[in-house]
Design an enzyme around this catalytic site. Structure first.
Site, PDB file in Angstrom:
ATOM      1  N   LYS A  15     -22.901   1.397 -55.518  1.00 17.28           N
ATOM      2  CA  LYS A  15     -22.689   0.484 -54.400  1.00 17.28           C
ATOM      3  C   LYS A  15     -23.763  -0.591 -54.381  1.00 17.28           C
ATOM      4  O   LYS A  15     -24.918  -0.342 -54.730  1.00 17.28           O
ATOM      5  CB  LYS A  15     -22.708   1.258 -53.078  1.00 17.28           C
ATOM      6  CG  LYS A  15     -21.496   2.155 -52.864  1.00 17.28           C
ATOM      7  CD  LYS A  15     -21.529   2.796 -51.492  1.00 17.28           C
ATOM      8  CE  LYS A  15     -20.267   3.607 -51.227  1.00 17.28           C
ATOM      9  NZ  LYS A  15     -20.281   4.228 -49.879  1.00 17.28           N
TER      10      LYS A  15
ATOM     11  N   ARG B 228     -19.328   8.892 -57.783  1.00 14.93           N
ATOM     12  CA  ARG B 228     -18.129   8.646 -56.996  1.00 14.93           C
ATOM     13  C   ARG B 228     -16.961   8.379 -57.949  1.00 14.93           C
ATOM     14  O   ARG B 228     -17.161   7.964 -59.083  1.00 14.93           O
ATOM     15  CB  ARG B 228     -18.337   7.451 -56.065  1.00 14.93           C
ATOM     16  CG  ARG B 228     -19.535   7.593 -55.119  1.00 14.93           C
ATOM     17  CD  ARG B 228     -19.796   6.294 -54.378  1.00 14.93           C
ATOM     18  NE  ARG B 228     -20.920   6.393 -53.453  1.00 14.93           N
ATOM     19  CZ  ARG B 228     -22.182   6.108 -53.754  1.00 14.93           C
ATOM     20  NH1 ARG B 228     -22.484   5.684 -54.992  1.00 14.93           N
ATOM     21  NH2 ARG B 228     -23.146   6.222 -52.864  1.00 14.93           N
TER      22      ARG B 228
ATOM     23  N   HIS C 228     -27.954   7.186 -53.343  1.00 13.01           N
ATOM     24  CA  HIS C 228     -28.041   6.873 -51.918  1.00 13.01           C
ATOM     25  C   HIS C 228     -29.181   5.885 -51.666  1.00 13.01           C
ATOM     26  O   HIS C 228     -30.284   6.069 -52.184  1.00 13.01           O
ATOM     27  CB  HIS C 228     -28.296   8.132 -51.095  1.00 13.01           C
ATOM     28  CG  HIS C 228     -27.093   9.007 -50.946  1.00 13.01           C
ATOM     29  ND1 HIS C 228     -27.171  10.344 -50.646  1.00 13.01           N
ATOM     30  CD2 HIS C 228     -25.758   8.724 -51.057  1.00 13.01           C
ATOM     31  CE1 HIS C 228     -25.950  10.847 -50.574  1.00 13.01           C
ATOM     32  NE2 HIS C 228     -25.088   9.884 -50.822  1.00 13.01           N
TER      33      HIS C 228
ATOM     34  N   HIS D  54     -14.272  14.126 -54.049  1.00  9.51           N
ATOM     35  CA  HIS D  54     -15.590  13.980 -53.432  1.00  9.51           C
ATOM     36  C   HIS D  54     -16.256  15.342 -53.204  1.00  9.51           C
ATOM     37  O   HIS D  54     -17.474  15.420 -53.088  1.00  9.51           O
ATOM     38  CB  HIS D  54     -15.477  13.208 -52.115  1.00  9.51           C
ATOM     39  CG  HIS D  54     -16.584  12.233 -51.901  1.00  9.51           C
ATOM     40  ND1 HIS D  54     -16.834  11.168 -52.753  1.00  9.51           N
ATOM     41  CD2 HIS D  54     -17.554  12.162 -50.942  1.00  9.51           C
ATOM     42  CE1 HIS D  54     -17.871  10.488 -52.323  1.00  9.51           C
ATOM     43  NE2 HIS D  54     -18.337  11.069 -51.241  1.00  9.51           N
TER      44      HIS D  54
ATOM     45  N   TYR E 110     -26.899  17.332 -47.014  1.00  9.74           N
ATOM     46  CA  TYR E 110     -26.682  18.435 -47.942  1.00  9.74           C
ATOM     47  C   TYR E 110     -27.649  19.594 -47.725  1.00  9.74           C
ATOM     48  O   TYR E 110     -27.442  20.675 -48.269  1.00  9.74           O
ATOM     49  CB  TYR E 110     -26.817  17.940 -49.386  1.00  9.74           C
ATOM     50  CG  TYR E 110     -25.752  16.942 -49.754  1.00  9.74           C
ATOM     51  CD1 TYR E 110     -24.433  17.332 -49.923  1.00  9.74           C
ATOM     52  CD2 TYR E 110     -26.053  15.598 -49.906  1.00  9.74           C
ATOM     53  CE1 TYR E 110     -23.450  16.424 -50.239  1.00  9.74           C
ATOM     54  CE2 TYR E 110     -25.076  14.674 -50.227  1.00  9.74           C
ATOM     55  CZ  TYR E 110     -23.778  15.091 -50.395  1.00  9.74           C
ATOM     56  OH  TYR E 110     -22.807  14.182 -50.704  1.00  9.74           O
TER      57      TYR E 110
ATOM     58  N   ARG F 158     -18.678  15.956 -55.895  1.00  9.23           N
ATOM     59  CA  ARG F 158     -19.954  15.255 -55.663  1.00  9.23           C
ATOM     60  C   ARG F 158     -20.807  16.037 -54.661  1.00  9.23           C
ATOM     61  O   ARG F 158     -22.008  16.255 -54.883  1.00  9.23           O
ATOM     62  CB  ARG F 158     -19.662  13.851 -55.142  1.00  9.23           C
ATOM     63  CG  ARG F 158     -20.890  13.014 -54.750  1.00  9.23           C
ATOM     64  CD  ARG F 158     -20.426  11.608 -54.421  1.00  9.23           C
ATOM     65  NE  ARG F 158     -21.415  10.804 -53.714  1.00  9.23           N
ATOM     66  CZ  ARG F 158     -22.365  10.085 -54.307  1.00  9.23           C
ATOM     67  NH1 ARG F 158     -22.477  10.108 -55.618  1.00  9.23           N
ATOM     68  NH2 ARG F 158     -23.208   9.353 -53.601  1.00  9.23           N
TER      69      ARG F 158
END
Length: 289
Positions: free
Chosen positions: A166, A142, A261, A235, A270, A238
């Site tokens: 994250k 990111r 993730h 993005h 995806y 990505r």
């Protein structure tokens, strides 16, 4: 109370500054909703939360916004229960709305090759732009993760980058030789020209010598892609990295780890772009194709 809630979100839950700002804004909105009806934090229950969410929907809030509000109020009620403000935590009983997820924008491999094949001018800004775009596509990180990178996070010998994602979760992702070469050019010829007393160990720097901020990094990507005749956003690189990995034969679990993730559900979006690969396999393998 909000200051303690902010410290709880960042210190104990490891939420990003962006998430903390959003959760605090939601908490203030809920506070105002309570006060307008003569209630305080200790009165929060399921009907009051639902009336607050309904009010947001009446004002045109999207499903994504309502889902974020549900997540933020769950964190808030859990915190208030722990603090003794609420005798019972109503958060777990609150259902999150199902979201209609839009499909990601993906550059095809030809567009990605065109965007990345352009040799940059040798100015510090151009070297930075090229390195930023190469690294975003090579690692799928990111933009905020890229801006947080330090020089020591790049392991040239092992060809990896250490990323803090994250929830303060650390992951190590592989990086290809072209991206490493672009980083070398930036570190040797670009970064020293921008470095100053506030640079510290930051990998990417802004014009004033401090750590590159997310807004400027986005502008770098837009400028680089536009120059290559590609309409894309940070993005999208990505999304493209994940899609091209799947098209090349990577399994979903590996791509999940690559992207950082927490759940495979986030990665499954995806798989739709791998339809062409499926069609090719079908044409080659199915007897009635």
């Amino acid at each position: 109370m909000l200051e303690r809630f902010s410290a709880y979100l960042s210190g104990e839950l490891g939420r990003s500054p962006h998430t903390v700002r959003g959760y605090l804004a939601d908490a203030r909105s809920l506070w105002a909703h309570l006060e307008a009806r003569g209630y305080g934090p200790g009165d929060i229950d399921l009907p009051l939360i639902r009336s607050w969410l309904s009010r947001a929907r009446e004002k045109g809030a999207s499903r994504a916004t309502v889902a974020r509000r549900v997540a933020s109020v769950r964190a808030l009620t859990r915190f208030l229960h722990r603090e003794g403000v609420l005798a019972v935590d109503p958060g777990p009983l609150l259902a999150s709305p199902s979201q209609q997820r839009s499909l990601p924008t993906v550059l095809d491999e030809g567009q990605a090759a065109e965007a990345l094949s352009r040799a940059p001018a040798q100015t510090p800004t151009d070297l930075r732009r090229h390195a930023v775009v190469e690294l975003l596509y090579a690692t799928g990180v990111r933009v905020a993760e890229l801006c947080a990178l330090d020089l020591s996070d790049v392991d040239r010998e092992r060809r990896t980058v250490r990323v803090l994602g994250k929830g303060a979760k650390e992951r190590t992702v592989p990086v290809g030789e072209p991206a490493l070469d672009a980083l070398d050019d930036w570190i040797v010829a670009g970064r020293p020209a921008m470095a100053g007393v506030h640079s510290g160990t930051a990998l990417f720097l802004g014009a004033r010598g401090g750590r590159l901020d997310v807004r400027r990094a986005r502008e770098d990507v837009h400028a680089h892609l536009r120059a290559a005749g590609v309409d894309g956003a940070p993005h999208d690189l990505r999304h493209s990295a994940a899609t091209h990995l799947l098209n090349g034969g990577a399994d979903l679990r590996s791509v999940q780890e690559f992207l950082g993730h927490a759940s495979p559900r986030s990665t499954q979006i995806y798989t739709h772009v791998s339809v062409e690969r499926l069609r090719d396999t079908y044409r080659r393998a199915h007897p009635r194709a």
